[in-house]
Design a protein around this motif. Structure first.
Motif, short mmCIF file in Angstrom:
data_model
loop_
_atom_site.label_atom_id
_atom_site.label_comp_id
_atom_site.label_asym_id
_atom_site.label_seq_id
_atom_site.Cartn_x
_atom_site.Cartn_y
_atom_site.Cartn_z
N GLN A 231 -115.74 57.85 80.37
CA GLN A 231 -116.85 58.03 79.42
C GLN A 231 -117.57 59.14 79.97
OE1 GLN A 231 -119.06 54.56 78.47
NE2 GLN A 231 -120.20 55.38 76.91
N ASP A 232 -117.88 60.00 79.15
CA ASP A 232 -118.82 61.28 79.60
C ASP A 232 -120.15 61.04 79.18
OD1 ASP A 232 -119.27 63.89 80.30
OD2 ASP A 232 -118.34 64.81 78.29
N HIS A 233 -121.05 61.96 79.87
CA HIS A 233 -122.39 61.86 79.54
C HIS A 233 -122.98 63.44 79.34
CE1 HIS A 233 -121.79 58.52 82.03
NE2 HIS A 233 -123.09 57.89 81.90
N LYS A 234 -123.07 63.67 77.93
CA LYS A 234 -122.99 65.08 77.33
C LYS A 234 -124.61 65.50 77.55
CE LYS A 234 -119.11 65.89 75.51
NZ LYS A 234 -118.45 67.06 76.11
N ARG A 235 -125.67 64.71 77.68
CA ARG A 235 -127.09 65.33 77.57
C ARG A 235 -127.49 65.75 79.04
NH1 ARG A 235 -129.96 64.68 72.85
NH2 ARG A 235 -128.55 63.78 71.04
N ILE A 236 -128.22 66.70 79.06
CA ILE A 236 -128.64 67.27 80.33
C ILE A 236 -129.51 66.64 81.17
CG2 ILE A 236 -130.30 68.64 79.36
CD1 ILE A 236 -128.51 69.99 82.27
N PHE A 237 -130.35 65.53 80.59
CA PHE A 237 -131.12 64.85 81.25
C PHE A 237 -130.91 63.55 81.47
CE2 PHE A 237 -134.27 68.27 79.65
CZ PHE A 237 -133.97 69.12 80.85
N ASP A 238 -131.52 62.68 82.18
CA ASP A 238 -131.46 61.24 82.23
C ASP A 238 -131.79 60.36 81.05
OD1 ASP A 238 -130.59 61.58 84.85
OD2 ASP A 238 -132.28 60.54 85.97
N GLY A 239 -131.05 59.27 80.75
CA GLY A 239 -131.29 58.59 79.51
C GLY A 239 -130.85 59.40 78.46
N ASP A 240 -129.79 60.14 78.48
CA ASP A 240 -129.46 60.91 77.48
C ASP A 240 -130.40 61.66 76.66
OD1 ASP A 240 -126.81 59.94 77.76
OD2 ASP A 240 -127.27 58.09 76.88
N LYS A 241 -131.28 62.39 77.39
CA LYS A 241 -132.18 63.23 76.67
C LYS A 241 -131.88 64.84 76.96
CE LYS A 241 -134.79 59.57 75.94
NZ LYS A 241 -135.17 58.86 74.69
N PRO A 243 -130.86 68.72 75.62
CA PRO A 243 -129.65 69.29 75.12
C PRO A 243 -128.20 68.80 75.29
CG PRO A 243 -130.52 71.01 76.16
CD PRO A 243 -131.61 69.63 76.31
N ASN A 244 -127.09 69.28 74.53
CA ASN A 244 -125.86 68.70 74.96
C ASN A 244 -125.32 70.03 76.02
OD1 ASN A 244 -125.11 66.44 73.81
ND2 ASN A 244 -124.51 67.54 71.58
N THR A 245 -124.54 69.46 76.86
CA THR A 245 -123.86 70.39 78.03
C THR A 245 -122.60 70.32 77.69
OG1 THR A 245 -123.61 68.51 79.44
CG2 THR A 245 -126.00 69.93 79.45
N GLY A 246 -121.69 70.96 78.44
CA GLY A 246 -120.23 70.58 78.54
C GLY A 246 -119.92 69.23 79.05
N GLY A 247 -120.78 68.51 79.83
CA GLY A 247 -120.54 67.36 80.39
C GLY A 247 -121.24 67.29 81.79
#
Length: 447
Positions: A231-241, A243-247
């Motif tokens: 499982q990946d985590h795309k958003r830049i900040f904690d809590g999925d906050k 913009p999207n990133t490469g991961g």
């Protein structure tokens, strides 16, 4: 069976017996490719590893050659001269550019699809059409080539809605619009201002609810061998906050992919995809990466990638007990039906350390402290995604700079160890998420 229309088999003057060692060429320069080089270098089948273009960190594992990984003329010539017997393609761009096609034509097998198979990542519209033809569960959609009709369509839709640039956009081509104004702006960005590359069309699709997971298989075009879930985590900040990133981090295995989800994904998504590709005459060899949205144990396809995920690759390969080169050879030789893929019964967690400014324009040139100290920790491996070595010191040279990984007997152990390793690293403006795998750990605490 070999790639349709191309030269068959191994160049016999280069490889006389199955047990003989071989020269391998790996394309790429990021954290994923560092992980691939690290794993390939452990194989007793390897004679010599070449990496194009590679990086200063990868130079410890093989010979880095300053060649364009998308150059379909230079790379085969280099490979002939250096008796390369297997090409491994890390990123998507060389696959889309037809590098695999060029190698098959001169009789060098490739782990990675030819350009027709690479359309699954190069064109969102191609993948959605494949889903429609093969009854693969995915979001409803429409494709547009002009901004006017796309905006008119948006006026009649429910929000949030997803707008995707059709072609490659460095992981930034998916925009979730919460209202019409944001949707209109996304259409302008993609089709009019061309801020996400030279896009000629876009896809607008309904928003799917649930939780995302990465489901990767290795396939020889007929057999699909599942890799460890992640499982990946795309958003830049904690809590999925943000913009999207490469991961920004990943963990493996992903309990979200239950046995029910696993079986349904293989039966309803992966196998119909292979069948649909074969109907089009596409003999796909390599990694097929399905981005899933899962709700109530029902998986839907978000998108396909045609290579290892990044940073998923960095948490899957440390768990792989099998020889990666043997797996790749079984893939290009159509022997996956007989291959037994084995895994370590451990969890692996990866945390991406990014430069100031990422995912926008990153700051480069800062000195990194603590890499050697971090790598002294048990079960820790540091993969370099964007660094250079200058006067014996590691310097930041990209958006995603390092991927810190750690194995553990449990997910909690791996999380604790990886953040212990992260605490050893510092540079000006360093940013990272502090909640990688936290959602899964919280789930485990619920009675």
């Amino acid at each position: 069976m070999t790639e349709a229309g191309y030269s068959s088999g191994w160049p016999t003057e280069w490889l006389e017996t199955e047990s003989q060692t071989m020269n391998i060429l790996l394309l790429g320069s990021g954290g994923r490719e560092h992980a691939l080089a690290w794993k390939i270098s452990q194989s007793p089948r390897l004679k010599k590893l070449f990496i194009a273009p590679g990086s200063d960190a990868m130079a410890k594992l093989g010979d880095c050659v300053k060649l364009d990984p998308c150059n379909s003329d230079q790379l085969p010539q280099f490979s002939k001269s250096n008796k390369i017997q297997l090409l491994v393609v890390g990123p998507e761009a060389p696959l889309v550019a037809g590098v695999a096609d060029a190698f098959w034509k001169v009789g060098i097998p490739v782990f990675g699809p030819t350009s027709n198979g690479a359309q699954m990542e190069a064109s969102k519209a191609f993948t959605k059409e494949l889903c429609s033809e093969s009854n693969i569960p995915t979001a409803s959609y429409e494709t547009f080539e002009e901004a006017g009709p796309a905006k008119e369509y948006l006026k009649k839709q429910k929000f949030p809605i997803v707008i995707k640039a059709d072609g490659l956009a460095a992981g930034k081509g998916v925009i979730i619009a919460e209202n019409f104004s944001q949707g209109e702006e996304a259409v302008e960005e993609i089709l009019v201002k061309k801020n996400l590359g030279s896009q000629s069309k876009l896809v607008i699709e309904s928003f799917l609810y649930g939780e995302e997971a990465s489901f990767m298989v290795v396939t020889d075009g007929k057999t699909a061998l599942p890799l460890a879930t992640s499982q990946d985590h795309k958003r830049i900040f904690d809590g999925d906050k943000g913009p999207n990133t490469g991961g920004m981090g990943a963990y493996s295995p992903a309990p979200l992919v239950t046995p029910t989800v696993f079986d349904r994904t293989m039966k309803e998504i992966i196998q119909p995809t292979l069948d649909g590709l074969r109907k089009q005459g596409i003999d796909y060899k390599g990694v097929m990466y399905a981005g899933l949205m899962i709700e109530h144990e029902i998986p839907s396809l978000l998108e396909y990638n045609v290579r290892f995920g990044d940073p998923e690759c960095e948490v899957i390969l440390p768990r792989m007990k099998s020889d990666l080169v043997d797996l790749m050879l079984a893939t290009v030789e159509d022997r996956l039906s007989d291959f037994k893929l084995q895994w370590h019964e451990k969890s692996c967690v990866g945390v991406v350390l990014a430069a100031e400014g990422y995912p926008g324009t990153p700051t480069k040139g800062d000195r990194i402290e603590g890499i050697e100290e971090a790598e002294k920790l048990d079960q820790v491996k540091v993969f370099h995604a964007g660094t250079i070595l200058k006067e014996g010191k590691w310097i930041t040279n990209g958006g995603r700079v390092l991927v810190m990984t750690a194995l553990g007997n449990t997910l909690q152990e791996a999380v604790d160890q990886v953040y212990k390793a992260v605490s050893k690293i510092s540079w000006r403006g360093m940013q990272y998420r502090k909640d990688i795998a936290a959602k899964e750990l919280a789930r485990k605490e619920i009675p």
